[in-house]
Design an enzyme around this catalytic site. Structure first.
Site, mmCIF file in Angstrom:
data_model
loop_
_atom_site.group_PDB
_atom_site.id
_atom_site.type_symbol
_atom_site.label_atom_id
_atom_site.label_comp_id
_atom_site.label_asym_id
_atom_site.label_seq_id
_atom_site.Cartn_x
_atom_site.Cartn_y
_atom_site.Cartn_z
ATOM 1 N N GLU A 255 0.893 -1.170 0.000
ATOM 2 C CA GLU A 255 0.000 0.000 0.000
ATOM 3 C C GLU A 255 0.918 1.204 0.000
ATOM 4 O O GLU A 255 1.579 1.491 1.003
ATOM 5 C CB GLU A 255 -0.862 0.006 1.276
ATOM 6 C CG GLU A 255 -1.744 -1.209 1.435
ATOM 7 C CD GLU A 255 -2.880 -1.232 0.436
ATOM 8 O OE1 GLU A 255 -3.256 -0.170 -0.080
ATOM 9 O OE2 GLU A 255 -3.380 -2.337 0.150
ATOM 10 N N CYS A 294 -3.025 8.769 3.404
ATOM 11 C CA CYS A 294 -2.779 8.200 2.074
ATOM 12 C C CYS A 294 -3.969 8.441 1.151
ATOM 13 O O CYS A 294 -3.820 8.491 -0.061
ATOM 14 C CB CYS A 294 -2.496 6.710 2.183
ATOM 15 S SG CYS A 294 -3.784 5.829 3.086
HETATM 16 P P1 NAP Z 1 8.276 5.007 4.673
HETATM 17 O O1 NAP Z 1 9.390 5.929 4.973
HETATM 18 O O2 NAP Z 1 8.304 4.281 3.402
HETATM 19 O O3 NAP Z 1 8.224 4.011 5.920
HETATM 20 C C1 NAP Z 1 7.205 3.064 6.035
HETATM 21 C C2 NAP Z 1 7.656 1.926 6.910
HETATM 22 O O4 NAP Z 1 8.721 1.237 6.266
HETATM 23 C C3 NAP Z 1 8.198 2.344 8.277
HETATM 24 O O5 NAP Z 1 7.782 1.414 9.244
HETATM 25 C C4 NAP Z 1 9.709 2.268 8.082
HETATM 26 O O6 NAP Z 1 10.397 2.032 9.282
HETATM 27 C C5 NAP Z 1 9.802 1.072 7.171
HETATM 28 N N1 NAP Z 1 11.026 0.996 6.396
HETATM 29 C C6 NAP Z 1 11.717 2.009 5.834
HETATM 30 N N2 NAP Z 1 12.773 1.508 5.151
HETATM 31 C C7 NAP Z 1 12.730 0.154 5.296
HETATM 32 C C8 NAP Z 1 13.546 -0.915 4.829
HETATM 33 N N3 NAP Z 1 14.620 -0.697 4.070
HETATM 34 N N4 NAP Z 1 13.213 -2.178 5.187
HETATM 35 C C9 NAP Z 1 12.120 -2.430 5.939
HETATM 36 N N5 NAP Z 1 11.318 -1.444 6.411
HETATM 37 C C10 NAP Z 1 11.619 -0.180 6.088
HETATM 38 O O7 NAP Z 1 6.865 5.750 4.726
HETATM 39 P P2 NAP Z 1 6.316 6.728 5.845
HETATM 40 O O8 NAP Z 1 7.065 8.008 5.729
HETATM 41 O O9 NAP Z 1 6.241 6.060 7.171
HETATM 42 O O10 NAP Z 1 4.805 6.909 5.373
HETATM 43 C C11 NAP Z 1 4.382 7.869 4.472
HETATM 44 C C12 NAP Z 1 4.055 7.259 3.147
HETATM 45 O O11 NAP Z 1 3.184 6.158 3.317
HETATM 46 C C13 NAP Z 1 3.313 8.213 2.240
HETATM 47 O O12 NAP Z 1 3.909 8.186 0.987
HETATM 48 C C14 NAP Z 1 1.892 7.663 2.195
HETATM 49 O O13 NAP Z 1 1.206 7.927 0.987
HETATM 50 C C15 NAP Z 1 2.096 6.224 2.396
HETATM 51 N N6 NAP Z 1 0.912 5.628 3.016
HETATM 52 C C16 NAP Z 1 0.139 4.795 2.272
HETATM 53 C C17 NAP Z 1 -0.983 4.199 2.837
HETATM 54 C C18 NAP Z 1 -1.853 3.264 2.064
HETATM 55 O O14 NAP Z 1 -2.689 2.589 2.674
HETATM 56 N N7 NAP Z 1 -1.710 3.160 0.769
HETATM 57 C C19 NAP Z 1 -1.320 4.467 4.172
HETATM 58 C C20 NAP Z 1 -0.506 5.319 4.891
HETATM 59 C C21 NAP Z 1 0.610 5.895 4.300
HETATM 60 P P3 NAP Z 1 11.132 3.192 10.113
HETATM 61 O O15 NAP Z 1 10.073 4.147 10.528
HETATM 62 O O16 NAP Z 1 11.749 2.458 11.240
HETATM 63 O O17 NAP Z 1 12.106 3.818 9.158
#
Ligand code: NAP
Length: 519
Positions: A255, A294
């Site tokens: 997602e 999102c």
């Molecule tokens: P993110 O930076 O991609 O992080 C998401 C998750 O991934 C966090 O738990 C992060 O952990 C983890 N992560 C990061 N790098 C990783 C790796 N190399 N290996 C494993 N896990 C890793 O996103 P975010 O800033 O938290 O969220 C914002 C984004 O999410 C926006 O773009 C939004 O559109 C999207 N979003 C989508 C939905 C949907 O349902 N489609 C819902 C909510 C948000 P750490 O925090 O420990 O780095």
């Protein structure tokens, strides 16, 4: 406060230099956490070997009862959980309720599905097909829980709902969960898991928590495991090509981000109910959770002759929004969750402004109730792209904050062309009372969306806002939105189940598919 992880049935603390969780309104540290040195491979194996068999032995109804208890715990601790979301997430009370009540409601919904499925442990997919003339040999499809672990990696913006919408489905399917909230806002999910552990809701190994960085967690996944990820497309792209996942054939659901559109029908007149619904939906989505949703509306498509009136009405709605520390009652919109988010949002605005003009923003951001110079505040910003077919950034770059871009269209064909430029969305909304325009748009946009929302005067008092995700309906979207699908009632279980075609004598098939299977 040092946040621990809950792994292999115990609370454990990582070593090394910790990540610090802060209050995004004041920048005061709230907690620190590390996963360095933790035995994540052992925790996954503990979940598979201890949690999995007990969950699989339980019926759907028994698993549903566990979910109902978690829902009850969240409801009983609602005020305390809201307090955590205000402090660690920068949520207003209303933002926090959206997340926390959404979590409790989703768990309750899956608890009810479990109750309805009753004492079965597996599902049958349709009727069997005869594979011979006599009908004595048949083929059909059965679903059984995968014998691995479900790893859930969540985004920072919905720490309660994000945990619940994934965990409810996996646990009801009979698959143990290792949940990993985003580090920056992990306090809320940590508290909910703590409540579950203290109340001994689940058998040992059914629910584990990683508080902090993933630190090689995914390196240890196997072919019976699944990974459900919510977050940015950039991280999703890394995970899709993760060598260990590719090698083991781990099933993945993504997602990711989405440039959702709201479309005003050419029939809507200024001052009409439908027009007001549209303006409120856009203003709400720009400011609820400071635009960190999102499903938030990012692109606002309006008939060319309505452009300046929509800009005026949105500007006056946004001018009423009081930005500040949500600990203060009068605040309508809090800060962004982290310094990094603020940096990204500001860089994103610069990028959009290369082909868009600023319609409205507050002259001087002076957040209420925040220490001077502190906090990750961004005032709402409305932009306009006058030539949207020539602007690429507005269709490609998600600014994850209180920012949206208005753009004019001249025909339904142009609407379809503009919306499709985002290469796949979670949800887009249409505000119109013109039935034939609505039908044409649904047909044109269907393949590019996980969900479409159509509303107008006749349902003004009934229709929920387009950003609300219902557990009954699927959540996800094609293409850049991640190409994933979650929830959707019983449909969501399938991600965690293996569908097996079984060819067998009819009497054996019948024995396999009776309600009270003995496994
Ligand atoms: P993110 O930076 O991609 O992080 C998401 C998750 O991934 C966090 O738990 C992060 O952990 C983890 N992560 C990061 N790098 C990783 C790796 N190399 N290996 C494993 N896990 C890793 O996103 P975010 O800033 O938290 O969220 C914002 C984004 O999410 C926006 O773009 C939004 O559109 C999207 N979003 C989508 C939905 C949907 O349902 N489609 C819902 C909510 C948000 P750490 O925090 O420990 O780095």
């Amino acid at each position: 406060m040092r946040l621990k992880s809950y792994l292999s049935g115990a609370w454990v603390e990582g070593q090394g230099s910790p990540a610090v969780l802060v209050n995004p309104s004041t920048e005061e540290p709230l907690a620190e956490t590390s996963t360095a040195g933790l035995d994540l491979a052992g925790a996954l194996e503990f979940a598979r070997s201890r949690g999995g068999p007990v969950l699989r032995k339980a019926s759907f109804a028994q698993r549903g009862e566990m979910l109902a208890r978690v829902s009850g715990l969240i409801r009983s601790q609602r005020d305390a959980l809201i307090g955590i979301a205000v402090e660690n997430g920068g949520n207003t009370r209303s933002d926090a309720k959206f997340d926390i009540d959404g979590a409790a409601g989703t768990l309750a919904h899956y608890a009810a599905i479990g109750r309805d499925l009753g004492d079965r442990r597996t599902l049958v997919d349709g009727d069997p097909t005869p594979l011979c003339r006599s009908g004595g040999f048949v083929g059909g499809h059965l679903f059984a829980p995968r014998e691995g672990v479900a790893v859930h990696v969540n985004a920072f913006n919905f720490p309660a709902w994000g945990f619940a919408e994934k965990a409810a489905v996996a646990l009801l399917a009979g698959v143990p969960v290792v949940t990993k909230p985003a580090t920056s806002t992990a306090l809320l999910a940590h508290r909910i898991v703590t409540l579950c552990v203290e109340a001994e809701v689940f058998p040992q190994g059914a629910l584990s928590l990683v508080s902090g960085a993933a630190q090689g967690l995914l390196d240890h996944l196997t072919g019976q495991d699944v990974l459900a990820f919510t977050g940015s497309s950039d991280t999703a792209a890394l995970l899709r090509t993760h060598p260990a996942l590719a090698r083991a054939g781990v099933r993945i659901n993504v997602e990711a981000d989405s440039l959702n559109a709201a479309i005003l029908g050419p029939d809507a007149r200024r001052g009409s109910t439908t027009w007001s619904m549209f303006v409120s939906a856009v203003a709400r989505d720009m400011t609820q959770k400071a635009g960190q949703k999102c499903t938030a509306i990012r692109r606002v498509l309006v008939p060319r002759d309505a452009l300046s009136a929509v800009e005026e009405d949105l500007a006056s709605a946004l001018a009423r929004v009081r930005v500040g520390n949500p600990a203060a009652d009068e605040v309508d919109m809090g800060p962004l969750a982290t310094a990094g988010q603020l940096r990204d949002v500001r860089a994103g605005i610069d990028r959009l402004c290369a082909s868009a003009r600023v319609v409205w923003t507050a002259a001087e951001p002076s957040p209420l109730g925040a220490p001077p110079g502190k906090g990750f505040f961004q005032t709402p910003m409305l932009l306009a792209a006058d030539r949207p077919l020539d602007s690429s950034a507005v269709h490609e770059h998600e600014v994850f904050g209180p920012v949206a871009t208005v753009m004019p269209f001249d025909s339904g064909g142009e609407v379809a062309e503009l919306v499709r430029r985002a290469r796949g969305c979670l949800v887009s909304s249409l505000f119109t009372d013109d039935r034939s325009f609505a039908l044409r748009m649904i047909r044109a946009l269907q393949a590019w969306h996980g969900r479409l929302h159509v509303a107008g005067e006749a349902v003004a008092s009934d229709a929920p806002p387009p950003g609300t995700v219902f557990p009954q309906l699927v959540h996800g979207g094609p293409g850049r939105a991640g190409a994933g699908e979650e929830l959707g009632g019983e449909r969501g279980l399938r991600f965690y189940l293996q569908r097996t075609a079984v060819q067998a004598p009819r009497d054996l098939w019948d024995a396999l598919t009776v309600a009270q299977d003995p496994c």
